[in-house]
Write an enzyme that holds these catalytic residues in place. Structure first.
Site, PDB file in Angstrom:
ATOM      1  CE1 TYR A  70      -2.530   3.438   1.599  1.00 43.04           C
ATOM      2  CE2 TYR A  70      -4.088   1.963   0.512  1.00 43.04           C
ATOM      3  CZ  TYR A  70      -3.761   3.215   1.013  1.00 43.04           C
ATOM      4  OH  TYR A  70      -4.664   4.248   0.914  1.00 43.04           O
ATOM      5  CG  PHE A 123      -7.484  17.430 -24.287  1.00 45.74           C
ATOM      6  CD1 PHE A 123      -8.165  16.527 -23.510  1.00 45.74           C
ATOM      7  CD2 PHE A 123      -7.623  17.365 -25.664  1.00 45.74           C
ATOM      8  CE1 PHE A 123      -8.942  15.544 -24.087  1.00 45.74           C
ATOM      9  CE2 PHE A 123      -8.400  16.385 -26.255  1.00 45.74           C
ATOM     10  CZ  PHE A 123      -9.056  15.477 -25.469  1.00 45.74           C
ATOM     11  CG  ASP A 124     -12.110  17.462 -24.082  1.00 46.14           C
ATOM     12  OD1 ASP A 124     -13.146  16.810 -24.166  1.00 46.14           O
ATOM     13  OD2 ASP A 124     -10.982  16.970 -24.138  1.00 46.14           O
ATOM     14  CG  ASP A 212      -1.545  18.322 -20.656  1.00 50.33           C
ATOM     15  OD1 ASP A 212      -2.773  18.517 -20.744  1.00 50.33           O
ATOM     16  OD2 ASP A 212      -1.024  17.217 -20.916  1.00 50.33           O
ATOM     17  CB  ALA A 214      -0.807  13.851 -22.929  1.00 51.09           C
ATOM     18  CE  LYS A 255      -3.913  11.095 -23.941  1.00 52.63           C
ATOM     19  NZ  LYS A 255      -4.766  11.057 -22.745  1.00 52.63           N
ATOM     20  CG  HIS A 446     -16.988  15.954 -26.322  1.00 51.22           C
ATOM     21  ND1 HIS A 446     -16.973  16.749 -25.193  1.00 51.22           N
ATOM     22  CD2 HIS A 446     -15.752  15.442 -26.446  1.00 51.22           C
ATOM     23  CE1 HIS A 446     -15.760  16.716 -24.671  1.00 51.22           C
ATOM     24  NE2 HIS A 446     -15.007  15.935 -25.398  1.00 51.22           N
TER      25      HIS A 446
HETATM   26  C1  LIG Z   1      -3.331  16.855 -23.786  1.00 52.49           C
HETATM   27  C2  LIG Z   1      -4.192  16.041 -22.871  1.00 52.49           C
HETATM   28  C3  LIG Z   1      -5.000  15.002 -23.360  1.00 52.49           C
HETATM   29  O1  LIG Z   1      -4.994  14.734 -24.684  1.00 52.49           O
HETATM   30  C4  LIG Z   1      -5.804  14.250 -22.452  1.00 52.49           C
HETATM   31  C5  LIG Z   1      -6.688  13.215 -22.881  1.00 52.49           C
HETATM   32  N1  LIG Z   1      -6.784  12.981 -24.164  1.00 52.49           N
HETATM   33  C6  LIG Z   1      -7.559  12.125 -24.781  1.00 52.49           C
HETATM   34  C7  LIG Z   1      -8.541  11.215 -24.056  1.00 52.49           C
HETATM   35  C8  LIG Z   1      -9.875  11.404 -24.645  1.00 52.49           C
HETATM   36  C9  LIG Z   1     -10.517  12.601 -24.433  1.00 52.49           C
HETATM   37  C10 LIG Z   1     -11.722  12.840 -25.066  1.00 52.49           C
HETATM   38  C11 LIG Z   1     -12.279  11.881 -25.880  1.00 52.49           C
HETATM   39  C12 LIG Z   1     -11.624  10.671 -26.077  1.00 52.49           C
HETATM   40  C13 LIG Z   1     -10.402  10.433 -25.448  1.00 52.49           C
HETATM   41  C14 LIG Z   1      -7.483  12.125 -26.245  1.00 52.49           C
HETATM   42  O2  LIG Z   1      -8.055  11.269 -26.904  1.00 52.49           O
HETATM   43  O3  LIG Z   1      -6.783  13.015 -26.796  1.00 52.49           O
HETATM   44  C15 LIG Z   1      -5.738  14.569 -21.069  1.00 52.49           C
HETATM   45  C16 LIG Z   1      -6.543  13.829 -20.024  1.00 52.49           C
HETATM   46  O4  LIG Z   1      -5.899  12.600 -19.805  1.00 52.49           O
HETATM   47  P1  LIG Z   1      -6.743  11.277 -19.401  1.00 52.49           P
HETATM   48  O5  LIG Z   1      -7.576  10.908 -20.568  1.00 52.49           O
HETATM   49  O6  LIG Z   1      -5.686  10.248 -19.078  1.00 52.49           O
HETATM   50  O7  LIG Z   1      -7.559  11.639 -18.207  1.00 52.49           O
HETATM   51  C17 LIG Z   1      -4.913  15.602 -20.644  1.00 52.49           C
HETATM   52  N2  LIG Z   1      -4.166  16.320 -21.530  1.00 52.49           N
END
Ligand SMILES: CC1=C(O)/C(=C\N=C(/Cc2ccccc2)C(=O)O)C(COP(=O)(O)O)=CN1
Length: 454
Positions: A70, A123-124, A212, A214, A255, A446
């Site tokens: 843990y 990002f969203d 950020d 990713a 990613k 979305h």
């Molecule tokens: C730059 C950046 C990202 O691209 C990101 C996530 N991207 C995603 C994940 C996603 C989002 C919306 C629809 C389908 C898939 C991407 O498809 O592009 C996150 C959140 O990370 P998380 O998904 O691990 O929570 C933070 N920063």
């Protein structure tokens, strides 16, 4: 230079294209939202490159060493050592995925409602978590037209950044978020010069800079390929320099850490670590596991290094360019140059007869699935959502349909099928109609909205 991928395949997962009438039924049952499609009804899944990549034999074997203690697990220390080696940041906290890191960071950094968070572009989910923490996200992307060439379209507009800080006061700005690569701008890279200049401005006014990251490995690849003075540097050395121009990072490890689940927070100094770390235990779990199993930490430690391999990066980014070139040569309107993880089709140009508030980027995702079983996602006005004050739809700076390529999953023959699907849809584009909401959620609509043809 061999044309083949820098790996051979050891395990396979069958895929198939189901008949068109089954695709029509599946889309109707999914309320015309690709997120509700079953993966078994999808032939080639380009919805996201997040968590959909293939792990290597080294990652799978490392998972056998997962220490599930843990607190203080040895897996944590193997991850910490890797992150510190790449970033120079001593203080490392795993989270369950990127948005876990975002929720933790903004809940502590946005200390009063209405504080600003500035970014080259959010990002969203990052934008969503700034808003959920009571902050005001401000995008400060440089303004370059979609079809115009610029080697670093993801750059921060540093003039507007300095002007904004002078106008609104550093004390009203929680932090700057430097998104590398810049997903919402088309997976476009950010130059080292721009990262350095942004940090210099931030230091001048005492504003924190969080990355950020990713897709930071892909960003290092573009710096190596396109920026003066970096051609002979190894991506890890470019990464080390990049991180020297920041105070910490949030990462979706799904990613460029090549894992199926995972996230990261890391900071240069202990004060920031303590401040943000306060929210980790209640939101994610103890500081040394952050909502992940020990085996996940092992896979992440290996994946972080594999993603920086120059041959892997040349193959990975090369695949995306390959798809982009096929589409551009066929006259499909796409963002150019192509970014690091996806091809972004300019749906406003593809479907000029569909009004922006009938979401052409989303309408095209439906057409591509019907045409060839290819799942994609909208990055445009649908994703941006409504103005919190007026409740009106906000018109985004572009209307994209994103074709995100998972890492080490599809071959170039699959991408040729994708290109054929897009080209066939383009020939029938007059028949493609916009969409309207059948059900509209309040936040990050979305993902779970229902639609009807407009
Ligand atoms: C730059 C950046 C990202 O691209 C990101 C996530 N991207 C995603 C994940 C996603 C989002 C919306 C629809 C389908 C898939 C991407 O498809 O592009 C996150 C959140 O990370 P998380 O998904 O691990 O929570 C933070 N920063």
């Amino acid at each position: 230079m061999p044309k083949g991928e820098p790996f051979k395949i050891k395990m396979v997962e069958p895929i198939r294209l189901i008949p068109r009438e089954d695709r029509e039924r599946a889309l109707k049952e999914a309320h015309y939202n690709p997120f509700f499609l079953r993966s078994s009804d999808v032939y080639i899944d380009l919805l996201t490159d997040s968590g959909t990549g293939a792990m290597s034999q080294f990652q799978w074997s490392a998972m056998m060493l997962g220490d599930e203690s843990y607190a203080g697990a040895s897996s944590y220390y193997r991850l910490k050592e890797t992150v510190t080696d790449i970033t120079g940041y001593e203080y490392v906290i795993p989270t369950h995925q990127g948005r876990g890191a975002e929720k933790v960071a903004f809940s502590q950094l946005i200390t009063r409602p209405g504080m600003y968070v500035l970014s080259n572009m959010f990002f969203d989910t990052t934008r969503g978590h700034v808003q959920l923490a009571g902050g005001r996200p401000v995008d400060l992307l440089i303004d370059v037209p979609t079809e115009e060439y610029h080697p670093f379209k993801g750059n921060m507009d540093t003039e507007r950044l300095e002007q904004f800080i002078r106008e609104h006061g550093a004390e009203n700005i929680a932090c700057i978020v430097m998104t590398v690569t810049n997903n919402s701008a088309g997976g476009q890279p950010v130059s080292m010069a721009n990262i350095r200049e942004t940090y210099q401005i931030a230091r001048k006014y005492g504003v924190l800079v969080l990355f950020d990251v990713a897709r930071y490995a892909e960003n290092c690849h573009f710096i190596r390929m396109r920026e003066e003075g970096y051609a002979d540097k190894h991506p890890i050395d470019i990464a080390r320099e990049m991180f020297s121009y920041g105070d910490g990072l949030m990462m979706s490890a799904k990613k460029d850490a090549l894992v199926n689940i995972g996230g990261l927070l890391a900071f240069r100094d202990e004060e920031l670590f303590t401040k943000v770390g306060a929210a980790v235990v209640p939101f994610e779990g103890f500081l040394t596991y952050g909502g992940l199993a020990g085996r996940d930490l092992e896979a992440m430690a290996v994946g972080l290094r594999e993603a920086l391999d120059p041959d892997y990066l040349a193959y990975r980014v090369g695949q995306v360019q390959y798809l982009g070139e096929m589409l551009r040569n066929a006259g499909i309107p796409i963002q150019w140059p192509v970014g690091g993880h996806a091809v972004f089709i300019d749906a406003a140009k593809f479907l000029p007869h569909v009004p922006w508030d009938q979401f052409p980027g989303h309408a095209l995702t439906l057409a591509l699935y019907l045409e060839g079983g290819v799942r994609t996602v909208e990055v445009g006005s649908l994703m941006i959502g409504r103005d919190p004050e007026t409740g009106e739809n906000v018109r985004g700076p572009f209307e994209f349909t994103r074709l995100a390529i998972p890492r080490r999953v599809y071959t170039n023959l699959h991408l040729e099928d994708v290109a054929e699907t897009v080209i066939n849809a383009f020939q029938k584009r007059e028949e493609i109609r916009g969409v309207k909401f059948a059900r509209e959620p309040k936040v990050l609509r979305h993902f779970t909205a229902w639609f009807d043809p407009a």
